[in-house]
Design an enzyme around this catalytic site. Structure first.
Site, PDB file in Angstrom:
ATOM      1  N   LYS A  58     -13.929  16.211 -30.520  1.00 13.27           N
ATOM      2  CA  LYS A  58     -12.595  16.523 -30.013  1.00 13.27           C
ATOM      3  C   LYS A  58     -11.709  17.084 -31.124  1.00 13.27           C
ATOM      4  CE  LYS A  58     -10.922  13.586 -27.057  1.00 13.27           C
ATOM      5  NZ  LYS A  58     -10.216  12.426 -26.479  1.00 13.27           N
ATOM      6  N   ARG A 112     -25.716   9.729 -26.970  1.00 10.59           N
ATOM      7  CA  ARG A 112     -24.649  10.726 -26.855  1.00 10.59           C
ATOM      8  C   ARG A 112     -25.247  12.024 -26.318  1.00 10.59           C
ATOM      9  NH1 ARG A 112     -19.892  12.500 -30.035  1.00 10.59           N
ATOM     10  NH2 ARG A 112     -19.942  14.765 -30.208  1.00 10.59           N
ATOM     11  N   GLU A 168      -9.327   8.662 -24.465  1.00  8.42           N
ATOM     12  CA  GLU A 168      -8.134   8.737 -25.304  1.00  8.42           C
ATOM     13  C   GLU A 168      -7.389  10.021 -24.943  1.00  8.42           C
ATOM     14  OE1 GLU A 168      -6.805   9.058 -30.027  1.00  8.42           O
ATOM     15  OE2 GLU A 168      -8.921   9.059 -29.462  1.00  8.42           O
TER      16      GLU A 168
END
Length: 609
Positions: free
Chosen positions: A458, A448, A223
């Protein structure tokens, strides 16, 4: 050692597998010489490529091996020394120069000088390929820093020449044969076929469902709302690794469905980071490429009774989802929802109050299934489509559709999304019903990447940047790709660390020590040594018997790597020590002054030298 010679009579080239002799192997292929070569399993970063003869004699070092192979090739009609004695001497000189092309402070400057030399030339000597080209190409191919330096305008001619030499069949074959990353991927593929992991490479025996050799398509969907961090690097490299294992392809797709957070700056720097990582992908696409199709898909799903327009306030909607309470708008008619969707697309006052939601299951124990939002309005400028659209699909709506439409076969996601897998499959199933031909997509989740005392959110990293707690996304304290590379991490170290994690689903918290230890192993053999003293609290050491006026001498920056160059050592009867060292020394103790000699400590830090 000619092509027809028996293997028993041939010498064998051995080397450390992380520093392959590209030049020697490529030159042998170009000259039609049969050269046996094998990585030495006991080799270390101190091991030098060696050509071992049946007689027991050896040639040590790539330059001398290249010279030998060039002379041998001449007996078979190959002329890699050029047509004249002068050209032969020039080739030898360039072969020796190639030894200086190792990672270090002088590397970029040397590349600049080589590039200037090639500004009006196609080859280093004469008008055809010689051993000089092979030697310099081989050193650049083996140097991790070249991937970064070649992007510099000062290396433009050298990069042009490098690409030309790389496309020679002999050089391409040498890279395919010797590349460390390709060997690791081949080893991982072999381990996967055998149902195991091995060595320093973690297990990739994940059993991707319905994976067929040559048909696997993975995707990396960043993104553009920030810079890539080390967790994104793991996602990118794992997706590429699986694509390589199954001889498939990797797609990169920017998930640009939220104009509030997205910027051109982030897109440009994500592409830059992917280049730094050496990511090999088929193409780059954008979710915004498919906005028209998704608006059409939205109408089809409304007509199928799967979507409804809801003007419930956000806070109330969140509370109702938490307690499993159905919205009062859940049973809106298809006609009313279609009309409201038109209002949303127009950005009207009434349309802005609404969103489209899936009519799923408000009583589901998995709250991700409680009527998630499919479309919502946003009037802000979109970095790519400007103000063309007033309504945007959510990630939950867009991801399964675009994955399927682009032919992704396996979507690899971190295990934090495990609860959303059922939602992904349900939404894709509804989309397939109204959009015939959409293929199925398989999800595989992995753990993760977490580090102790490290923030990888983020949103939180953005806060650090926006509040000026750091100097920017590339601050060396940031866990971003640009931050850790600016701090000194090498790409190969990151790759080795990521591959050592494998595709495990076990959630762990990693120590930074491990990745920096890998990094040290790569740079220690080539990194120049310099000396400095912390100014605060420094301690003066007076030497008896040392020169009262400065005397200088030249010493190597790296005792085991002459290519690092030299530095000046000053000798004087006054020397500064770090405060920590000053506290350690005791009266009568003998200490060593590096590159100088021993001294005996006397009272008040006066030393007899």
């Amino acid at each position: 050692m000619a092509a027809a010679a028996s293997s028993q009579q041939q010498p064998v080239l051995t080397y450390w597998d992380r520093n392959p002799p590209f030049a020697a192997v490529a030159l042998a292929q170009h000259a039609n010489l049969a050269l046996q070569h094998a990585a030495d399993p006991k080799a270390t970063n101190k091991t030098t490529a060696t050509l071992k003869f049946p007689s027991g004699e050896e040639l040590v070092g790539v330059p001398i091996i290249v010279k030998f192979l060039t002379r041998l090739g001449a007996q078979n009609g190959s002329n890699l020394y050029g047509p004249t004695p002068l050209s032969a001497c020039q080739v030898d000189q360039w072969i020796e120069t190639s030894l200086q092309l190792v990672s270090g402070q002088q590397f970029e400057a040397l590349c600049g000088r080589l590039s200037d030399y090639l500004s009006l030339r196609s080859f280093f000597v004469g008008y055809d390929v010689t051993a000089a080209d092979m030697a310099i190409w081989g050193q650049l191919q083996a140097c991790p820093l070249w991937k970064k330096v070649r992007q510099s305008p000062s290396a433009a001619h050298l990069a042009r020449w490098f690409d030309h030499i790389s496309n020679l069949p002999a050089c391409a074959a040498a890279v395919e044969d010797l590349s460390p990353s390709k060997k690791r991927e081949a080893a991982a593929a072999a381990d996967t076929a055998a149902g195991k992991g091995g060595g320093d490479v973690g297990s990739f025996d994940v059993g991707l469902p319905n994976a067929q050799m040559g048909k696997v398509v993975t995707r990396f969907p960043p993104e553009p709302s920030g810079y890539l961090h080390i967790g994104h690097a793991k996602a990118a490299l794992l997706n590429q690794h699986f694509a390589n294992i199954y001889q498939g392809k990797l797609l990169v797709r920017f998930d640009d469905t939220n104009p509030t957070k997205e910027k051109d700056e982030f897109v440009e720097n994500i592409i830059k980071d992917m280049q730094t990582l050496g990511l090999q992908y088929e193409t780059i696409t954008y979710t915004s490429d498919y906005f028209p199709q998704m608006l059409d898909l939205g109408e089809r799903l409304i007509k199928a009774g799967v979507l409804y327009a809801d003007d419930t306030p956000v806070d109330q909607m969140r509370e109702e989802r938490m307690h499993g309470i159905e919205s009062k708008r859940r049973n809106r008619s298809v006609e009313e929802t279609l009309a409201m969707f038109k209002e949303m697309q127009a950005g009207s006052e009434e349309g802005l109050k609404n969103c489209l939601r899936f009519k799923l299951d408000m009583q589901a124990g998995n709250k991700a299934l409680r009527d998630p939002v499919a479309f919502r309005c946003n009037l802000q400028h979109h970095w790519r489509t400007a103000h063309k659209y007033k309504v945007y699909p959510t990630y939950d709506f867009a991801c399964p559709f675009v994955d399927s439409l682009e032919g992704v076969t396996h979507a690899l996601r971190t295990s934090e999304y495990k609860d959303r897998e059922a939602q992904y499959y349900w939404i894709l199933e509804q989309q397939q019903k109204v959009w015939p031909g959409l293929p199925h997509v398989h999800i595989w989740d992995y753990s993760r990447l977490n580090f102790v005392y490290t923030v990888l959110s983020k949103r939180k990293l953005t806060w650090f940047v926006q509040t000026n707690r750091v100097d920017g996304w590339d601050d060396p304290r940031m866990p971003t790709v640009q931050g850790i590379f600016r701090r000194g991490l090498q790409v190969e170290a990151l790759r080795e660390f990521i591959l050592s994690q494998g595709a495990s689903k076990n959630v762990t918290y990693q120590e930074w020590d491990k990745i920096w230890t890998i990094n040290k192993k790569l740079i220690d053999p080539v990194c120049p040594r310099h000396t400095a003293v912390v100014d605060a609290g420094k301690v003066l050491l007076t030497l008896e018997g040392a020169p009262s006026s400065p005397e200088s001498s030249s010493i190597a920056k790296h005792k085991k790597n002459a290519a690092s160059g030299s530095k000046t050592l000053l000798k004087l009867d006054r020397v500064w020590l770090d405060q920590a060292d000053g506290q350690e020394v005791k009266e009568g103790e003998e200490v060593t002054l590096m590159d100088w000699g021993n001294a005996i400590i006397k009272v008040g830090f006066r030393c007899r030298f």
